[in-house]
Design an enzyme around this catalytic site. Structure first.
Site, PDB file in Angstrom:
ATOM      1  CG  ASN A   9     -16.013 -26.502 112.949  1.00  0.00           C
ATOM      2  OD1 ASN A   9     -16.451 -27.407 113.644  1.00  0.00           O
ATOM      3  ND2 ASN A   9     -15.794 -26.651 111.658  1.00  0.00           N
ATOM      4  CG  HIS A  12     -13.725 -31.879 116.411  1.00  0.00           C
ATOM      5  ND1 HIS A  12     -13.821 -33.075 115.716  1.00  0.00           N
ATOM      6  CD2 HIS A  12     -13.091 -31.023 115.581  1.00  0.00           C
ATOM      7  CE1 HIS A  12     -13.244 -32.947 114.529  1.00  0.00           C
ATOM      8  NE2 HIS A  12     -12.791 -31.703 114.425  1.00  0.00           N
ATOM      9  CG  HIS A  45     -17.890 -30.494 107.462  1.00  0.00           C
ATOM     10  ND1 HIS A  45     -16.578 -30.773 107.156  1.00  0.00           N
ATOM     11  CD2 HIS A  45     -18.609 -30.942 106.394  1.00  0.00           C
ATOM     12  CE1 HIS A  45     -16.507 -31.345 105.966  1.00  0.00           C
ATOM     13  NE2 HIS A  45     -17.733 -31.472 105.493  1.00  0.00           N
ATOM     14  NE  ARG A  47     -15.481 -34.516 107.757  1.00  0.00           N
ATOM     15  CZ  ARG A  47     -14.619 -34.628 106.745  1.00  0.00           C
ATOM     16  NH1 ARG A  47     -14.813 -35.520 105.795  1.00  0.00           N
ATOM     17  NH2 ARG A  47     -13.553 -33.867 106.695  1.00  0.00           N
ATOM     18  NE  ARG A  51     -15.454 -38.445 109.162  1.00  0.00           N
ATOM     19  CZ  ARG A  51     -14.332 -38.301 108.453  1.00  0.00           C
ATOM     20  NH1 ARG A  51     -13.316 -37.639 108.963  1.00  0.00           N
ATOM     21  NH2 ARG A  51     -14.215 -38.821 107.261  1.00  0.00           N
ATOM     22  CD  GLU A  72     -16.590 -26.143 107.565  1.00  0.00           C
ATOM     23  OE1 GLU A  72     -16.283 -27.343 107.641  1.00  0.00           O
ATOM     24  OE2 GLU A  72     -15.954 -25.257 108.129  1.00  0.00           O
ATOM     25  CB  THR A 103     -11.555 -30.308 105.102  1.00  0.00           C
ATOM     26  OG1 THR A 103     -12.770 -30.636 105.774  1.00  0.00           O
ATOM     27  CG2 THR A 103     -11.844 -29.985 103.655  1.00  0.00           C
ATOM     28  CD  GLU A 153     -13.184 -20.918 105.921  1.00  0.00           C
ATOM     29  OE1 GLU A 153     -14.330 -20.433 105.914  1.00  0.00           O
ATOM     30  OE2 GLU A 153     -12.755 -21.646 106.828  1.00  0.00           O
ATOM     31  CG  HIS A 194      -7.935 -27.019 108.138  1.00  0.00           C
ATOM     32  ND1 HIS A 194      -6.915 -27.838 108.543  1.00  0.00           N
ATOM     33  CD2 HIS A 194      -9.021 -27.802 108.013  1.00  0.00           C
ATOM     34  CE1 HIS A 194      -7.365 -29.070 108.640  1.00  0.00           C
ATOM     35  NE2 HIS A 194      -8.650 -29.076 108.326  1.00  0.00           N
TER      36      HIS A 194
HETATM   37  N1  PXP Z   1     -12.765 -23.988 107.766  1.00  0.00           N
HETATM   38  C1  PXP Z   1     -13.140 -25.063 107.049  1.00  0.00           C
HETATM   39  C2  PXP Z   1     -13.704 -24.832 105.690  1.00  0.00           C
HETATM   40  C3  PXP Z   1     -13.033 -26.372 107.566  1.00  0.00           C
HETATM   41  O1  PXP Z   1     -13.402 -27.422 106.826  1.00  0.00           O
HETATM   42  C4  PXP Z   1     -12.564 -26.533 108.882  1.00  0.00           C
HETATM   43  C5  PXP Z   1     -12.483 -27.898 109.482  1.00  0.00           C
HETATM   44  O2  PXP Z   1     -13.731 -28.446 109.581  1.00  0.00           O
HETATM   45  C6  PXP Z   1     -12.216 -25.380 109.605  1.00  0.00           C
HETATM   46  C7  PXP Z   1     -12.307 -24.123 109.012  1.00  0.00           C
HETATM   47  C8  PXP Z   1     -11.761 -25.435 111.034  1.00  0.00           C
HETATM   48  O3  PXP Z   1     -10.587 -26.164 111.142  1.00  0.00           O
HETATM   49  P1  PXP Z   1     -10.060 -26.556 112.585  1.00  0.00           P
HETATM   50  O4  PXP Z   1     -11.090 -27.472 113.184  1.00  0.00           O
HETATM   51  O5  PXP Z   1      -8.765 -27.246 112.291  1.00  0.00           O
HETATM   52  O6  PXP Z   1      -9.906 -25.298 113.360  1.00  0.00           O
END
Ligand code: PXP
Length: 241
Positions: A9, A12, A45, A47, A51, A72, A103, A153, A194
């Protein structure tokens, strides 16, 4: 060996870019580098408040990426239209609250079942793999299957929090394991994510019913010190042990 796919992901990277309103660091560059470093898919994601990832990032990444793109999104009409237009390979439907930092929990599947069913149908008609981001609990998993999702998930937030506080993780890990087994028995593909780090991912990856982990914040954080390639490669080693 339990071969688990790694979804990276890159939200960031966009957070850092947006902090200064500049054009760098570019999420597309991160996506391509993650692909080269061994990621199996890229997760972004979009949003509702934009953001981090913007609509233009989604377009550019979809156009250039060779591995699957996992979008996402919240279960809204706006997001459904964006998904239909951009055709990501996968969609993971997540709950969204404006004021949350991230999330914070899984979907309220029961409360949203009509809407979720409609969105799942629309996406599946277009050959998009659909996953629901849920708490590791039987009722939500069973309902996800009934509504037609391809995958669930499992939200690892609670497990990760306990893990990082050095609290007892056994119950929470056992719950993830039981939920994963149950989901797989129902015929769902099981993913998790997550808050995972090298150490916590090691435990989750031992759950054989899980076939994909999606990891973001920790990879981007580690990239500051060791670079994205090293961080992704280290995760690959850890989760395929
Ligand atoms: N899976 C989902 C569905 C999420 O919403 C997120 C956060 O955007 C993640 C995985 C990844 O989480 P993290 O950034 O804390 O590794």
């Amino acid at each position: 060996m339990n071969k688990i796919r790694l979804g990276v992901n890159i939200d960031h990277v966009a957070t850092v870019r947006n902090a200064r309103g500049e054009s760098y660091p570019d999420p597309l560059r991160a996506a391509i580098l993650a692909q080269k470093s061994g990621a199996d898919s890229i997760t972004i994601h979009l949003r509702e408040d934009r953001r981090h990832i913007k609509d233009s990032d989604l377009k550019k990444i979809k156009k250039k990426l060779k591995i699957p793109l996992n979008l996402e999104m919240a279960p809204t009409k706006e997001m459904l239209n964006i998904a239909i237009k951009n055709k990501p390979n996968y969609v993971c439907i997540v709950p969204e609250k404006r004021k949350e930092i991230t999330t914070e929990g899984g979907l309220n599947v029961k409360k949203n079942k009509k809407n979720l069913k409609r969105i799942i149908n629309e996406l599946k008609k277009r050959k998009i793999r659909v996953s629901l981001f849920v708490e590791p609990q039987v009722s939500d998993i069973r309902l996800s299957k009934i509504l037609g999702a391809n995958c669930v998930e499992l939200h690892t937030g609670k497990f990760s929090n306990l893990f990082h506080k050095n609290n007892r993780i056994n119950l929470s890990l056992m719950n993830l394991k039981k939920s994963a087994i149950y989901a797989k028995q129902l015929g769902l593909e099981v993913h998790a994510g997550h808050g995972l780090t090298y150490k916590s991912a090691h435990h989750v990856a031992k759950i054989k019913s899980i076939s994909e982990l999606n990891i973001g914040h920790f990879i981007i954080s580690e990239s500051l010190f060791v670079g994205m390639t090293k961080s992704i490669k280290r995760f690959r080693k850890i989760i395929n042990k």
